[in-house]
Design an enzyme around this catalytic site. Structure first.
Site, short mmCIF file in Angstrom:
data_model
loop_
_atom_site.label_atom_id
_atom_site.label_comp_id
_atom_site.label_asym_id
_atom_site.label_seq_id
_atom_site.Cartn_x
_atom_site.Cartn_y
_atom_site.Cartn_z
N HIS A 263 0.85 -1.19 0.00
CA HIS A 263 0.00 0.00 0.00
C HIS A 263 0.88 1.23 0.00
O HIS A 263 1.93 1.24 0.65
CB HIS A 263 -0.90 0.00 1.24
N ASP A 317 -7.75 -5.42 0.21
CA ASP A 317 -8.26 -6.32 -0.81
C ASP A 317 -7.79 -7.76 -0.68
O ASP A 317 -8.20 -8.61 -1.47
CB ASP A 317 -7.90 -5.78 -2.20
N1 ACO Z 1 4.27 -7.83 -3.65
C1 ACO Z 1 5.63 -7.84 -3.66
N2 ACO Z 1 6.39 -6.73 -3.62
C2 ACO Z 1 5.75 -5.56 -3.55
C3 ACO Z 1 4.35 -5.48 -3.52
C4 ACO Z 1 3.60 -6.67 -3.58
N3 ACO Z 1 2.25 -6.67 -3.59
N4 ACO Z 1 3.97 -4.18 -3.44
C5 ACO Z 1 5.12 -3.48 -3.43
N5 ACO Z 1 6.19 -4.31 -3.50
C6 ACO Z 1 7.61 -3.92 -3.54
C7 ACO Z 1 7.91 -3.35 -4.92
O1 ACO Z 1 8.33 -4.36 -5.81
C8 ACO Z 1 9.02 -2.36 -4.60
O2 ACO Z 1 10.19 -3.07 -4.45
P1 ACO Z 1 11.61 -2.44 -4.96
O3 ACO Z 1 11.79 -1.24 -4.07
O4 ACO Z 1 12.58 -3.53 -4.77
O5 ACO Z 1 11.40 -2.05 -6.40
C9 ACO Z 1 8.60 -1.82 -3.23
O6 ACO Z 1 7.81 -2.84 -2.62
C10 ACO Z 1 7.79 -0.53 -3.31
O7 ACO Z 1 6.67 -0.79 -4.12
P2 ACO Z 1 5.97 0.26 -5.09
O8 ACO Z 1 5.12 -0.48 -6.06
O9 ACO Z 1 7.02 1.17 -5.65
O10 ACO Z 1 5.13 1.06 -4.02
P3 ACO Z 1 3.92 1.99 -4.32
O11 ACO Z 1 3.66 2.74 -3.09
O12 ACO Z 1 4.11 2.74 -5.58
O13 ACO Z 1 2.75 0.93 -4.63
C11 ACO Z 1 0.94 -0.49 -4.63
C12 ACO Z 1 1.71 0.58 -3.86
C13 ACO Z 1 0.68 -0.03 -6.07
C14 ACO Z 1 -0.39 -0.73 -3.97
C15 ACO Z 1 1.77 -1.80 -4.66
O14 ACO Z 1 2.02 -2.23 -3.34
C16 ACO Z 1 1.12 -2.90 -5.47
O15 ACO Z 1 1.24 -2.92 -6.69
N6 ACO Z 1 0.39 -3.85 -4.79
C17 ACO Z 1 -0.29 -4.91 -5.48
C18 ACO Z 1 -1.63 -4.41 -6.00
C19 ACO Z 1 -2.61 -4.12 -4.88
O16 ACO Z 1 -2.81 -4.95 -3.99
N7 ACO Z 1 -3.26 -2.96 -4.95
C20 ACO Z 1 -4.30 -2.54 -4.00
C21 ACO Z 1 -3.83 -1.42 -3.13
S1 ACO Z 1 -5.00 -1.07 -1.89
C22 ACO Z 1 -6.20 -0.21 -2.65
O17 ACO Z 1 -6.02 0.46 -3.62
C23 ACO Z 1 -7.52 -0.29 -2.08
#
Ligand code: ACO
Length: 381
Positions: A263, A317
């Site tokens: 998140h 979620d």
């Molecule tokens: N699984 C594994 N690794 C993850 C995940 C995940 N679900 N989410 C983030 N990371 C890692 C990324 O790979 C990144 O690693 P790195 O620094 O080595 O590149 C680091 O954590 C930071 O992640 P970002 O995607 O840059 O963080 P951001 O704040 O932009 O993204 C997001 C948040 C988009 C929700 C992300 O966690 C994600 O894609 N999650 C999966 C989709 C999801 O569940 N979305 C629902 C969010 S809740 C909502 O909207 C109601």
């Protein structure tokens, strides 16, 4: 003239865009408050109707106010027959979010009126829209499955009505309470992508139907509202508790993401996921369909230590798909359920934006060419 902030804020990460009194989130401590009230108290003791009132009016209603608000919602739940006839023509195999976005936009054709309406008129429209959301989603579901839409039943509450209109039979108390809690947990979440989309649209002094239509478009993506479906697909794909560990290790070794984890704001388990874990367990025990709950629990156990350093934990979620599955809600509807819950939050934010409006218009850092010489088409190579 205001001085220009020359820093680039890609994804608007950590940017405060406006003052807001609707929602407080402490992502480090896992605290979520709607208008100052803890999500834990609201999830345990409140109802969606009461929470919607709280979000819209900035205070909890008295008994009489809640009664009047419930009557107002009940009187607004129905859809014009003409609109339903148009909805019936929507492509049946389309993504439900596409049809929901179009249906809400169509509601605007009936009710929005000219742009730049008063706050009172926008509040009235916002309540009507919140009341109609479950009816629209239930009608979309039934019509795409060649079933007749079911009219709302005035004696049922918001969540109970939704399940009734979806399945055509009165839900029991456990199911109604589970749906109600899910709507409460999805009702509001600060300046998330869909809410910001709604605020951008209303900041042009457009109308609330256009604002909410923009929000639905933003919610559709798998990085936002689409995550419940993706997370549930993952549980199905894993298939058994014994296969969880190999799945998680393989996905993460390939730099993959686990849906339902992570998140932008929470750096510990999302407090909403804690409630949904409990509700999904109760429902799974009641229906005897424990398979996905067991896989999800194991995935949490395995993935949390692997993602600890990145501070990635289950979000709202992760468990919601299991709740929906046990309520007999098909996967194609998952993200539209999120929209039903979030409608009150979107409305609260559009009203707040209007109360102290400033057109939202950020700047880009231009990195393109600046001296392109125009060549007529017949001389271009
Ligand atoms: N699984 C594994 N690794 C993850 C995940 C995940 N679900 N989410 C983030 N990371 C890692 C990324 O790979 C990144 O690693 P790195 O620094 O080595 O590149 C680091 O954590 C930071 O992640 P970002 O995607 O840059 O963080 P951001 O704040 O932009 O993204 C997001 C948040 C988009 C929700 C992300 O966690 C994600 O894609 N999650 C999966 C989709 C999801 O569940 N979305 C629902 C969010 S809740 C909502 O909207 C109601």
């Amino acid at each position: 003239m205001q001085s220009r902030d020359t820093h680039l804020h890609i994804g608007l990460v950590n940017v405060q865009m406006a003052e807001s009194r609707v929602c407080f989130i402490d992502g480090e401590a896992g605290i979520l408050l709607y208008r100052g009230y803890s999500i834990n108290d609201l999830a345990r003791y409140s109802t969606y109707e009461e929470v919607a009132y709280l979000l819209l009016y900035d205070r909890l209603p008295t008994t009489q106010e809640l009664k009047d608000f419930n009557s107002q919602l009940a009187s607004q739940r129905g859809l014009p027959a003409e609109l339903l006839r148009t909805v019936e023509q929507f492509p049946k195999r389309a993504n439900v979010m596409d049809n929901l976005r179009t249906a809400v936009s169509l509601l605007g054709s009936y009710y929005a009126g000219p742009a730049g309406q008063s706050l009172e008129k926008n509040l009235e429209s916002g309540i009507s829209l919140t009341a109609k959301f479950p009816t629209v989603v239930a009608a979309l579901h039934r019509m795409r499955n060649n079933l007749k839409p079911v009219k709302p039943e005035a004696s049922l509450p918001h969540a109970g009505n939704f399940l009734y209109m979806l399945h055509g039979k009165r839900p029991d108390e456990v199911a109604t309470r589970a749906m109600d809690m899910d709507f409460i947990l999805h009702a509001e979440h600060g300046f998330n992508a869909s809410t910001v989309a709604a605020r951008v649209t209303i900041s042009t002094l457009s109308d609330i139907y256009s604002a909410v239509t923009s929000a639905i478009g933003a919610l559709k993506g798998p990085l936002h509202g689409g995550a419940a479906g993706e997370a549930f697909k993952t549980l199905k794909q894993i298939g058994s508790v014994g296969d969880v560990e190999s799945y998680a290790r393989k996905a993460l070794s390939q730099d993959g993401k686990i849906s339902g984890f992570g998140h932008r704001v929470y750096k510990i388990t999302d407090p909403r996921a804690v409630h949904l874990r409990e509700v999904s367990k109760q429902l799974a025990e009641k229906t005897g369909n424990l398979r996905y709950f067991a896989i999800a629990q194991r995935l949490e156990e395995v993935a949390i230590p692997l993602l600890k350093e990145k501070r990635v934990y289950p979000n709202v979620d992760f468990y919601s798909g299991i709740v929906y599955d046990n309520l007999g809600i098909p996967e194609d509807l998952f993200d539209s359920i999120f929209a039903v819950g979030r409608s009150a939050g979107w409305v609260a934010h559009t009203l707040e934006q209007l109360q102290d409006n400033k057109l939202i218009r950020p700047l880009e850092k231009y990195t393109g060419r600046t001296e392109s010489a125009y060549v007529p088409a017949n001389k271009r190579k």
